[in-house]
Scaffold this motif. Structure first.
Motif, PDB file in Angstrom:
ATOM      1  N   MET B   1       0.823  -1.220   0.000  1.00  0.00           N
ATOM      2  CA  MET B   1       0.000   0.000   0.000  1.00  0.00           C
ATOM      3  C   MET B   1       0.849   1.260   0.000  1.00  0.00           C
ATOM      4  N   GLU B   2       2.162   1.109   0.282  1.00  0.00           N
ATOM      5  CA  GLU B   2       3.048   2.277   0.229  1.00  0.00           C
ATOM      6  C   GLU B   2       3.200   2.784  -1.210  1.00  0.00           C
ATOM      7  N   SER B   3       2.714   1.951  -2.164  1.00  0.00           N
ATOM      8  CA  SER B   3       2.814   2.366  -3.566  1.00  0.00           C
ATOM      9  C   SER B   3       1.659   3.277  -3.983  1.00  0.00           C
ATOM     10  N   LEU B   4       0.702   3.445  -3.102  1.00  0.00           N
ATOM     11  CA  LEU B   4      -0.481   4.215  -3.457  1.00  0.00           C
ATOM     12  C   LEU B   4      -0.179   5.659  -3.891  1.00  0.00           C
ATOM     13  N   PRO B   5       0.656   6.387  -3.137  1.00  0.00           N
ATOM     14  CA  PRO B   5       0.936   7.771  -3.563  1.00  0.00           C
ATOM     15  C   PRO B   5       1.445   7.870  -5.002  1.00  0.00           C
ATOM     16  N   SER B   6       2.340   6.986  -5.404  1.00  0.00           N
ATOM     17  CA  SER B   6       2.853   7.126  -6.764  1.00  0.00           C
ATOM     18  C   SER B   6       1.815   6.694  -7.794  1.00  0.00           C
ATOM     19  N   LEU B   7       0.928   5.771  -7.411  1.00  0.00           N
ATOM     20  CA  LEU B   7      -0.184   5.434  -8.312  1.00  0.00           C
ATOM     21  C   LEU B   7      -1.102   6.642  -8.498  1.00  0.00           C
ATOM     22  N   LEU B   8      -1.318   7.368  -7.397  1.00  0.00           N
ATOM     23  CA  LEU B   8      -2.165   8.559  -7.484  1.00  0.00           C
ATOM     24  C   LEU B   8      -1.516   9.627  -8.362  1.00  0.00           C
ATOM     25  N   GLU B 162       2.500   8.240 -16.413  1.00  0.00           N
ATOM     26  CA  GLU B 162       1.072   8.196 -16.121  1.00  0.00           C
ATOM     27  C   GLU B 162       0.754   6.891 -15.380  1.00  0.00           C
ATOM     28  N   LEU B 163      -0.502   6.624 -15.209  1.00  0.00           N
ATOM     29  CA  LEU B 163      -0.937   5.522 -14.341  1.00  0.00           C
ATOM     30  C   LEU B 163      -0.283   4.180 -14.678  1.00  0.00           C
ATOM     31  N   THR B 164      -0.339   3.806 -15.923  1.00  0.00           N
ATOM     32  CA  THR B 164       0.204   2.503 -16.320  1.00  0.00           C
ATOM     33  C   THR B 164       1.715   2.435 -16.110  1.00  0.00           C
ATOM     34  N   ALA B 165       2.394   3.532 -16.439  1.00  0.00           N
ATOM     35  CA  ALA B 165       3.843   3.567 -16.283  1.00  0.00           C
ATOM     36  C   ALA B 165       4.234   3.407 -14.809  1.00  0.00           C
ATOM     37  N   GLU B 166       3.526   4.144 -13.941  1.00  0.00           N
ATOM     38  CA  GLU B 166       3.793   4.033 -12.500  1.00  0.00           C
ATOM     39  C   GLU B 166       3.566   2.603 -12.030  1.00  0.00           C
ATOM     40  N   GLY B 167       2.483   2.033 -12.522  1.00  0.00           N
ATOM     41  CA  GLY B 167       2.144   0.676 -12.125  1.00  0.00           C
ATOM     42  C   GLY B 167       3.226  -0.303 -12.537  1.00  0.00           C
ATOM     43  N   LYS B 168       3.714  -0.138 -13.746  1.00  0.00           N
ATOM     44  CA  LYS B 168       4.733  -1.048 -14.253  1.00  0.00           C
ATOM     45  C   LYS B 168       6.002  -0.938 -13.403  1.00  0.00           C
TER      46      LYS B 168
END
Ligand code: ADP
Ligand code: MG
Lengths: 247, 223
Positions: B1-8, B162-168
């Protein structure tokens, strides 16, 4: 001086010469009816008069001004020439009221309030005060056409051109529109293309019979119906009377 | 869940890309459609040329040209700006075609009628044609919004986060591929549903009383 003078108008579409020298004149407040078989150039003549399709040759004078002069501001002139269409051509996204007021607002520069006040008056004149808030798709054909007439009237034209204003209407709705037109007689000049012989006989000051791009004969209804000079006129009127009824 | 900020952060970029491209594309589309329908021969040919070139080439190639080839003619753009420009230019061409369809579906007699009461051509377009054409285009516009929302993911290729890039990026670090991409898919899905619902409400509200639902315009396939 005549209010409207049409002088030797010629108009071709490509190789097809539709108008081959049309001349006539109208006085202030007069009603003239144009009759003739379809394809004869009646609509073309009306479109030439308000310069929707400028004539190739000839002149049109309105209130002493040559409106075929290319230097003239045609948008200004068009306010003085109302047009009522067979297919109504109302603005579908606007209420009856806005259909009538939008020209006052955008063309004549009235404020919205003043434009709508005048529009209400015009709708009253055609008997549609109660339909002011309705959209075209919610009106009957006869009501649509009366909005079309109110829209033309609102601009305070000196003449209104009617192109078969009742041809798209169910028979039972024609009367209302003709009554409105009749009530305008002598208040505004009207040039009406129609097959309604009753209207021609009772309201017109002048009947113009066109055929093949020329005026075959014109004259007051009495003369045209009772004593036509040309055999062709007699034949046409005889045929159309059996088709559309005598009155 | 620490990844949430960068996903946002990524979501924020995705939304910016989507909305700015949609709006810029709308204005471009209006210009192109009007040019195509009402312009003279030359203007109309230029508009058609633009529309066909954009629609006939992949968005990815367009982005590569803007980001990698423009610097050689002296135009260097940040990745995000290149993405915005590419998406806007691309969407403009598609929106132009939707609008053209809408404009041409409006009976021409209304334009004629506007001219007979003394409106200029420009006034008639502004007051009579465009208000109707834009309404008719709303469903197509909704489709375009969803298309753009999903296709912004392509710009990660030119390094836009963007969202997908952050996710990857997060997935590669944490190895939680399934969780991360599932979250991302759900975000896209929720946004898609929310946006289409809002626009549908908007469209119903603006619908002209008495007129039924308008015929559908051919849309680009929002896969
Ligand atoms: N915009 C146009 N382009 C080409 N031909 C036309 C156009 N308008 C009318 N015509 C032709 O001109 C002739 C006269 O048409 P029109 O004026 O509509 O006749 P009417 O109103 O008497 O029925 C017809 O042969 C018609 O096909
Ligand atoms: Mg006709």
């Amino acid at each position: 001086m005549h209010m409207l003078e049409v002088k030797d108008i010629h108009k071709s579409y490509g190789d097809l010469e539709v108008l081959k020298g049309i001349s006539f004149s109208m006085n202030k407040g007069e009603t003239a009816v144009i009759i003739g078989t379809s394809g004869t150039g009646k609509s073309t003549l009306l479109r030439c008069i308000n310069q929707l399709h400028p004539p190739d040759k000839g002149e049109i004078w309105l209130d002493g001004v040559n409106i075929t002069d290319p230097k003239i501001d045609i948008n200004k002139i068009r306010q003085k020439i109302g047009f009522v269409f067979q297919e109504f051509n109302l603005f579908n996204h606007l209420t009856a009221l806005r259909n009538v007021s939008i020209g006052l607002e955008k063309v004549k520069g009235f404020t919205k309030e003043k434009a709508e006040k005048k529009a209400i008056e015009e709708l009253k004149r055609v008997g549609l005060k109660d339909q002011a808030k309705q959209y075209p798709a919610q009106l009957s054909g006869g009501q649509k056409q009366r909005v079309g007439i109110a829209r033309a009237l609102a601009m305070d034209p000196t003449i209104i051109l009617f192109d078969e204003p009742t041809s798209a209407l169910d028979p039972e709705l024609i009367g209302d529109v003709l009554d409105v037109m009749k009530s305008l007689a002598h208040k505004v000049a009207m040039l009406v293309v129609t097959h309604e012989m009753g209207f021609a006989r009772n309201v017109a000051d002048e009947i113009i019979f066109m055929e093949g791009g020329v005026i075959v004969e014109s004259g007051p209804p009495k003369q045209m119906f009772q004593n036509p000079k040309k055999a062709r006129t007699k034949e046409f009127l005889g045929r159309i009377s059996t088709l559309y009824g005598k009155d | 869940m620490e990844s949430l900020p960068s996903l946002l952060d990524g979501l924020y970029i995705t939304l910016i890309l989507t909305f700015i491209s949609l709006i810029a594309g709308l204005f471009l589309g209006i210009g192109l459609a009007l040019g195509r329908v009402y312009g003279g021969k030359i203007v109309s040919a230029i508009c058609i040329g633009y529309i066909e070139i954009i629609r006939g080439t992949p968005l990815l190639v367009q982005l590569f040209i803007i980001y990698f080839a423009f610097p050689s003619i002296g135009i260097t753009l940040e990745a995000i700006d290149a993405a915005l420009l590419g998406l806007s230019l691309n969407s403009g061409a598609y929106q132009a075609e939707y609008l053209r369809g809408s404009i041409q579906s409006i009976p021409s007699g209304q334009m004629v009628a506007a001219r007979t009461i003394g409106m200029t051509k420009l006034q008639s377009i502004k007051n009579i044609v465009l208000p109707q054409a834009l309404r008719i285009s709303i469903p197509a516009w909704s489709n375009e919004l969803i298309y753009l929302l999903k296709y912004t993911s392509i710009v990660y290729i030119i390094q836009v986060k963007e969202l997908t890039a952050e996710g990857k990026f997060i997935a590669a670090e944490t190895f939680k591929f399934l969780e991360i991409f599932a979250i991302i898919a759900i975000i896209y899905l929720v946004l898609t549903i929310v946006f289409s619902t809002i626009i549908e409400k908007f469209e119903k509200k603006l619908r002209i009383p008495g007129l039924g639902e308008k015929a559908k315009i051919g849309l680009r396939n929002a896969l």
